[in-house]
Design a protein around this motif. Structure first.
Motif, PDB file in Angstrom:
ATOM      1  N   TYR A  27     -11.117  -3.427   3.886  1.00 38.63           N
ATOM      2  CA  TYR A  27     -10.390  -2.519   5.010  1.00 38.63           C
ATOM      3  C   TYR A  27      -9.167  -3.138   5.315  1.00 38.63           C
ATOM      4  O   TYR A  27      -9.201  -4.316   5.774  1.00 38.63           O
ATOM      5  CB  TYR A  27     -11.324  -2.537   6.142  1.00 38.63           C
ATOM      6  CG  TYR A  27     -12.538  -1.134   6.013  1.00 38.63           C
ATOM      7  CD1 TYR A  27     -13.506  -1.113   5.246  1.00 38.63           C
ATOM      8  CD2 TYR A  27     -12.071  -0.117   6.932  1.00 38.63           C
ATOM      9  CE1 TYR A  27     -14.116  -0.272   4.913  1.00 38.63           C
ATOM     10  CE2 TYR A  27     -12.995   1.036   6.930  1.00 38.63           C
ATOM     11  CZ  TYR A  27     -14.020   0.844   5.920  1.00 38.63           C
ATOM     12  OH  TYR A  27     -14.774   2.029   5.757  1.00 38.63           O
ATOM     13  N   ILE A  28      -8.035  -2.549   5.617  1.00 41.20           N
ATOM     14  CA  ILE A  28      -6.703  -3.013   5.917  1.00 41.20           C
ATOM     15  C   ILE A  28      -6.682  -2.070   7.072  1.00 41.20           C
ATOM     16  O   ILE A  28      -6.278  -0.846   6.923  1.00 41.20           O
ATOM     17  CB  ILE A  28      -6.031  -2.774   4.630  1.00 41.20           C
ATOM     18  CG1 ILE A  28      -6.176  -3.505   3.380  1.00 41.20           C
ATOM     19  CG2 ILE A  28      -4.491  -3.530   5.054  1.00 41.20           C
ATOM     20  CD1 ILE A  28      -5.424  -3.264   2.131  1.00 41.20           C
ATOM     21  N   ARG A  29      -6.255  -2.863   8.042  1.00 40.30           N
ATOM     22  CA  ARG A  29      -5.488  -2.195   9.347  1.00 40.30           C
ATOM     23  C   ARG A  29      -3.893  -1.716   9.265  1.00 40.30           C
ATOM     24  O   ARG A  29      -3.423  -2.635   9.479  1.00 40.30           O
ATOM     25  CB  ARG A  29      -6.088  -2.684  10.577  1.00 40.30           C
ATOM     26  CG  ARG A  29      -5.697  -1.811  11.974  1.00 40.30           C
ATOM     27  CD  ARG A  29      -6.222  -2.585  13.119  1.00 40.30           C
ATOM     28  NE  ARG A  29      -6.362  -1.809  14.201  1.00 40.30           N
ATOM     29  CZ  ARG A  29      -5.208  -1.324  14.890  1.00 40.30           C
ATOM     30  NH1 ARG A  29      -4.080  -1.786  14.887  1.00 40.30           N
ATOM     31  NH2 ARG A  29      -5.273  -0.483  15.935  1.00 40.30           N
ATOM     32  N   TYR A  64     -10.104   0.034  -1.367  1.00 40.49           N
ATOM     33  CA  TYR A  64      -9.492  -0.216  -0.300  1.00 40.49           C
ATOM     34  C   TYR A  64      -9.202   0.849   0.534  1.00 40.49           C
ATOM     35  O   TYR A  64      -9.080   1.994   0.210  1.00 40.49           O
ATOM     36  CB  TYR A  64      -8.000  -0.754  -0.783  1.00 40.49           C
ATOM     37  CG  TYR A  64      -7.806  -1.758  -1.635  1.00 40.49           C
ATOM     38  CD1 TYR A  64      -7.677  -3.401  -1.072  1.00 40.49           C
ATOM     39  CD2 TYR A  64      -7.847  -1.945  -2.959  1.00 40.49           C
ATOM     40  CE1 TYR A  64      -7.557  -4.364  -1.772  1.00 40.49           C
ATOM     41  CE2 TYR A  64      -7.821  -3.048  -3.789  1.00 40.49           C
ATOM     42  CZ  TYR A  64      -7.685  -4.128  -3.343  1.00 40.49           C
ATOM     43  OH  TYR A  64      -7.597  -5.310  -4.149  1.00 40.49           O
ATOM     44  N   GLY A 108       2.160  -0.532   1.814  1.00 42.84           N
ATOM     45  CA  GLY A 108       1.682  -0.082   3.225  1.00 42.84           C
ATOM     46  C   GLY A 108       1.843  -1.651   4.092  1.00 42.84           C
ATOM     47  O   GLY A 108       2.429  -2.610   3.469  1.00 42.84           O
ATOM     48  N   ARG A 129      -0.551   1.445   8.315  1.00 39.48           N
ATOM     49  CA  ARG A 129      -0.462   2.689   7.563  1.00 39.48           C
ATOM     50  C   ARG A 129       0.346   2.451   6.238  1.00 39.48           C
ATOM     51  O   ARG A 129       0.779   1.437   5.920  1.00 39.48           O
ATOM     52  CB  ARG A 129       0.719   3.432   8.438  1.00 39.48           C
ATOM     53  CG  ARG A 129      -0.067   3.769  10.032  1.00 39.48           C
ATOM     54  CD  ARG A 129      -1.089   4.599   9.832  1.00 39.48           C
ATOM     55  NE  ARG A 129      -0.393   6.253   9.591  1.00 39.48           N
ATOM     56  CZ  ARG A 129      -1.368   7.308   9.281  1.00 39.48           C
ATOM     57  NH1 ARG A 129      -2.586   7.100   9.133  1.00 39.48           N
ATOM     58  NH2 ARG A 129      -0.846   8.426   9.212  1.00 39.48           N
ATOM     59  N   VAL A 130       0.144   3.387   5.251  1.00 39.36           N
ATOM     60  CA  VAL A 130       1.009   3.443   4.056  1.00 39.36           C
ATOM     61  C   VAL A 130       2.048   4.322   4.428  1.00 39.36           C
ATOM     62  O   VAL A 130       2.268   5.357   4.886  1.00 39.36           O
ATOM     63  CB  VAL A 130       0.033   4.135   3.039  1.00 39.36           C
ATOM     64  CG1 VAL A 130       0.830   4.609   1.892  1.00 39.36           C
ATOM     65  CG2 VAL A 130      -1.111   3.111   2.850  1.00 39.36           C
ATOM     66  N   ASP A 168      -0.412  -4.563   6.432  1.00 43.79           N
ATOM     67  CA  ASP A 168      -1.615  -4.949   6.989  1.00 43.79           C
ATOM     68  C   ASP A 168      -1.176  -5.728   8.549  1.00 43.79           C
ATOM     69  O   ASP A 168      -0.466  -6.739   8.552  1.00 43.79           O
ATOM     70  CB  ASP A 168      -2.118  -6.106   6.409  1.00 43.79           C
ATOM     71  CG  ASP A 168      -3.540  -6.810   6.802  1.00 43.79           C
ATOM     72  OD1 ASP A 168      -3.636  -6.432   8.078  1.00 43.79           O
ATOM     73  OD2 ASP A 168      -4.305  -7.390   6.027  1.00 43.79           O
ATOM     74  N   ILE A 197      -6.805   6.441   2.317  1.00 44.35           N
ATOM     75  CA  ILE A 197      -6.131   6.197   3.528  1.00 44.35           C
ATOM     76  C   ILE A 197      -6.491   7.463   4.432  1.00 44.35           C
ATOM     77  O   ILE A 197      -7.017   8.444   4.244  1.00 44.35           O
ATOM     78  CB  ILE A 197      -4.592   6.926   3.165  1.00 44.35           C
ATOM     79  CG1 ILE A 197      -4.163   5.884   1.985  1.00 44.35           C
ATOM     80  CG2 ILE A 197      -3.578   6.693   4.366  1.00 44.35           C
ATOM     81  CD1 ILE A 197      -2.783   6.667   1.317  1.00 44.35           C
ATOM     82  N   PHE A 248      -7.071   2.017   4.091  1.00 48.76           N
ATOM     83  CA  PHE A 248      -6.296   1.731   5.230  1.00 48.76           C
ATOM     84  C   PHE A 248      -6.551   2.672   6.448  1.00 48.76           C
ATOM     85  O   PHE A 248      -6.791   3.761   6.111  1.00 48.76           O
ATOM     86  CB  PHE A 248      -4.752   2.389   4.853  1.00 48.76           C
ATOM     87  CG  PHE A 248      -3.886   1.407   3.686  1.00 48.76           C
ATOM     88  CD1 PHE A 248      -3.217   0.478   4.317  1.00 48.76           C
ATOM     89  CD2 PHE A 248      -4.177   1.496   2.212  1.00 48.76           C
ATOM     90  CE1 PHE A 248      -2.555  -0.545   3.580  1.00 48.76           C
ATOM     91  CE2 PHE A 248      -3.470   0.816   1.543  1.00 48.76           C
ATOM     92  CZ  PHE A 248      -2.825  -0.620   2.032  1.00 48.76           C
ATOM     93  N   TYR A 249      -6.717   2.087   7.324  1.00 52.77           N
ATOM     94  CA  TYR A 249      -7.283   2.767   8.569  1.00 52.77           C
ATOM     95  C   TYR A 249      -6.420   2.306  10.071  1.00 52.77           C
ATOM     96  O   TYR A 249      -5.445   1.281   9.864  1.00 52.77           O
ATOM     97  CB  TYR A 249      -8.612   2.121   8.992  1.00 52.77           C
ATOM     98  CG  TYR A 249      -8.869   0.786   9.294  1.00 52.77           C
ATOM     99  CD1 TYR A 249      -8.935  -0.269   8.508  1.00 52.77           C
ATOM    100  CD2 TYR A 249      -8.985   0.683  10.760  1.00 52.77           C
ATOM    101  CE1 TYR A 249      -9.077  -1.555   8.928  1.00 52.77           C
ATOM    102  CE2 TYR A 249      -9.326  -0.835  11.209  1.00 52.77           C
ATOM    103  CZ  TYR A 249      -9.221  -1.933  10.184  1.00 52.77           C
ATOM    104  OH  TYR A 249      -9.310  -3.174  10.842  1.00 52.77           O
TER     105      TYR A 249
END
Lengths: 149, 669
Positions: free
Chosen positions: B464-466, B436, B483, B468-469, B485, B396, B438-439
């Motif tokens: 890569y998943i755009r 994974y 989170g 937030r968690v 996507d 994250i 999260f960015y």
């Protein structure tokens, strides 16, 4: 003259290292503020003689602002502490000589607090605008029969 | 007095809101002003020539320039005027840009203010006196605070140029955070392999004095002449006798008594320890808070096995003094800790991510230790809780960074890169694993940086998943990461085995205290301020003190190294001359009126005021007056405001000069 909108005249004594630089930062960040303040740069708040403040009121200031480095952050280590001690006594003397001490403002604004500087300046200007023009000195002069120029 | 006034448009910066020609024509009417003009760029060569020409043609003896802040161009204009024969201290600057045009919109009132600002300085300059710079000798030695990669680089550069360096490190060993890293981006070369040779070079360098396990206690003096007090903390080992054989560490019976700082709490260490095997200096320290001898008075096993009699239980903290001419601050950063250790700063933390609660939620540096060959798992990818290989791992980004609600609105700059690196390291070790990330945004500016992130995605298959968690919780031995996507517009749930948080880089706990010791300014996050964000990025507002690395702002290794070399170059520039010219803004006593009360002496922070005896012809002392040592005086002017008889005055800011400004502030308005 009487009908003109009252624009307060503010003299601000600021130290070279923190508040002057903070005001520079406000400029660099293009933070808008009112035009009523005139800054006088001194090396340190420790340099400010209380008589400077009386003089500013005598010369027509409606409010005076003194601003320097935060406690412990003084470029000269202890200058702002000396300044602070001076004000504690001086504030009481101001009322004694007939100048409304609530027209004298103090703040600590560091070199990185451009936004705070704007808030302080605008706050002082607005507060003095509410109080209205300062006539205490002229009245004082009349009482002791010094001709008003 | 014949005064010249020069109003600068600064391109459009001033000219847009201040009517410069009318300011100039208003100034022309001030008493004493014999010349006033405006010009597009006063600081440019033609602008300066304009001033020089006017000085000669109109025979000016003082100049007021209405332009930018004196912090920007005071030196420029003083130099120009002094070239044309005017003493540089008869030049004043009215700040029409930062304090006027940039902060106001209304042209008429900004113009009125500009006229006032210039008039106040015209009145002041009438009372200015010619001053001559003070010349002081330069101590050609440097102090470097912090022995991370920045401090190491700066020390080596200065020492290799032929000057002595005192390198102070707070921890028992130099190396800093870089020594904890497994591999470095964007080349994936081993961090220790490139760092440790440099650490050894520092230790063996004849001109570097390494003072480890020590902290800077006090700094006095000024550019070229600092006197520094260093507290050498009690190691309980005599460093001049210890050979670093390590027998005492092996024999220490209190084996797993404390968590290792070097391994970020993932491993333990004995009461007697060296932080890591490659430590420089390789001299152990006794942790007195856990050592049996210090708790019960028994044991002393280390003392018995030491063949060199180097163990000294009675050792005390030592204060050492060093005289230096320049100081480089390279104290680095720390990671935003959530609740791993009690944190003094008011950080609310990410309770929803369960850091500190779930063993398998780790921060960036802990992951470095897990991935490192010298780490607690010898480089095997094992999660902390049950030492199994995580098959699904979630990274994250921006934990703390760019999050106003956590008090940090800045980007930590390195996390995008190190997360990509972590994901790659993971994939290189666990081929069938899923990674994974999260960015929020990928910020990979730098040579070969974006290519590196692309490699992680394209070659190593990191997902890569755009987004937030929002929450992490434990279920059946898995960490459920919830989170979203935002690109696909769907909610995401991953049952991960391990989670790595890319936590923000923040300032060291004691950075504000050090800033106050050094008299340098710091920002609201506790990072030290540079003197100018673009043109003076390594200087501080205090002459002779320079910054290197992440103590100034989040910064990666290549940037820190280049900044360290830049700071070293600045120190070397200082050492290039034998004497230094200082501004003569110092206090001066009028001996005729001084009554010898010495209030000035009491308020002086620099011990610059001495007592001087005035004698008659027979040699009898007739009175004792104050005397200012201009080498020590820093020019704060506190003495001036304190003196009851106004016998001590601060040159450049004398009472006359300030009263002149007060008297003239309100003529127009």
């Amino acid at each position: 003259m009487e009908n003109e909108k009252f624009e307060p005249k503010i003299v601000a004594f600021v130290c070279n290292w923190c508040t002057y630089t903070g005001a520079d930062l406000a400029g660099t960040s293009r933070l808008k503020q009112q035009t009523n303040a005139r800054l006088i740069r001194v090396p340190c708040t420790g340099r400010i003689d209380p008589v400077f403040i009386i003089k500013a009121f005598e010369k027509g200031a409606d409010g005076v602002l003194v601003s320097g480095c935060h406690p412990n952050d003084c470029h000269y280590n202890t200058g702002n502490f000396h300044a602070r001690r001076r004000w504690i006594f001086f504030r009481q003397l101001l009322d004694f000589v007939g100048i409304d001490s609530s027209r004298l403002y103090f703040s600590w604004v560091s070199a990185s607090e451009g936004k705070k500087w704007v808030d302080v300046v605008d706050g002082v200007i607005n507060s003095v605008r509410e109080k209205g023009p300062f006539n205490g000195y002229k009245k004082l002069n009349k009482e002791i029969e010094i001709p008003v120029k | 007095m014949r005064i010249g006034v020069f109003i600068c448009h600064c391109g459009e910066n001033i000219g847009r809101t201040v009517d410069c020609p009318s300011v100039a024509s208003a100034c022309a009417n001030f008493s004493g002003v014999v010349h006033a003009e405006d010009y597009k760029y006063m600081c440019s060569d033609p602008g300066q020539n304009l001033i020089k020409q006017a000085i000669k043609e109109k025979n000016l003896d003082a100049v007021v320039v209405g332009s930018c802040s004196p912090h920007m161009h005071e030196k420029t204009f003083r130099k120009a005027c002094s070239d044309a024969g005017i003493n540089p201290f008869l030049v004043e600057m009215a700040n029409l840009r930062e304090h006027c045009s940039w902060i106001h919109d209304d042209v008429p009132s900004a113009t009125r203010k500009a006229i006032d600002l210039v008039r106040m300085l015209v009145e002041k300059v009438k009372f200015n006196e010619p001053l001559i710079p003070i010349r002081v000798p330069v101590t050609k030695r440097a102090l470097v605070i912090g022995g991370g990669i920045s401090g190491i680089q700066a020390s080596l550069d200065i020492a290799n140029a032929g000057y002595e360096v005192v390198l102070v490190e707070k921890e028992p060993s130099i190396g800093g955070h870089m020594s904890q890293l497994s591999e470095t981006f964007p080349t994936l070369d081993c961090s220790q392999c490139i760092l440790t040779p440099r650490m050894v070079e520092v230790y063996q360098h004849p001109r570097i004095k390494l003072v480890s396990y020590s902290e800077v206690e006090n700094v006095e003096g000024f550019i070229g002449n600092f006197s520094v007090t260093i507290r050498k903390k009690a190691r309980s080992v005599k460093d001049e006798l210890c050979t670093g054989c390590g027998l005492c560490v092996q024999k220490c019976p209190i084996k797993k008594v404390a968590l290792s700082d070097f391994d970020e709490g993932l491993a333990t260490r004995p009461a007697m320890y060296v932080p890591f095997p490659q430590a420089v200096p390789n001299i152990p320290v006794i942790d007195r808070s856990v050592c049996t001898y210090f708790k019960t008075g028994k044991c002393q096993l280390c003392k018995k096995v030491c063949g060199r009699e180097a163990i000294d239980f009675e050792q005390q903290d030592q204060l050492i003094k060093e005289d230096v001419g320049a100081i480089i601050v390279a104290t680095g950063y720390k990671l935003y800790t959530i609740d791993k250790k009690p944190d003094e700063s008011m950080i609310k933390g990410y309770g929803e991510y369960g850091y500190g609660k779930f063993k398998d939620v780790v921060d960036g540096l802990q992951f470095e230790r897990i991935a490192s060959a010298s780490g607690p798992t010898s480089g095997e990818m094992l999660r902390p809780s049950d030492k199994t290989t995580p098959k699904k791992i979630v990274f994250i980004q921006c934990v703390g960074s760019r999050d106003e609600s956590k008090g940090f609105s800045y980007c930590s700059k390195i996390c995008c890169m190190y997360t990509a690196k972590h994901a790659m390291l993971y994939k290189h070790k666990v081929h069938d694993g899923e990674a994974y990330v999260f960015y929020m945004d990928i910020r990979a500016g730098g040579k070969n940086y974006d290519e590196f992130v692309r490699r992680a995605i394209e070659e190593d298959g990191v997902k890569y998943i755009r987004g937030r968690v929002s929450k992490i919780y434990e279920e059946n031995g898995k960490l459920i990461v919830k989170g979203e996507d935002t690109l696909a517009g769907v909610r995401v749930e991953i049952d991960a085995d391990m989670v790595v948080l890319a936590t923000a880089m923040i300032a060291q706990n004691d950075s504000v205290k050090l800033a106050q010791t050094l008299s340098v300014s710091y920002d609201k996050y506790g990072f030290f301020n540079e003197s100018h964000p673009k043109l003076k990025p390594v200087e501080t507002s205090t002459g002779g003190i320079f910054l290197a690395g992440a103590c100034n702002a989040p910064r990666d290794i290549p940037d820190s190294v280049s900044m360290a070399s830049a700071a070293a170059a600045k120190a070397l520039v200082l050492f290039g001359s034998d004497v230094l010219e200082r501004e003569p803004v110092v206090a001066k006593v009028n001996e005729a009126t001084c009554a010898g009360c010495f209030y000035c002496q009491k308020v002086c922070a620099y011990n610059a005021i001495e007592q001087k005896e005035i004698k008659d012809r027979q040699g009898n002392v007739i009175k004792v007056v104050a005397y200012v040592n201009s080498g020590l005086c820093q020019g704060c002017g506190t003495c001036n405001a304190t003196c009851p008889s106004k016998s001590v005055e601060l040159l450049g800011f004398k009472d006359d000069q300030i009263y002149a400004q007060i008297n003239s502030f309100a003529e127009v308005f």
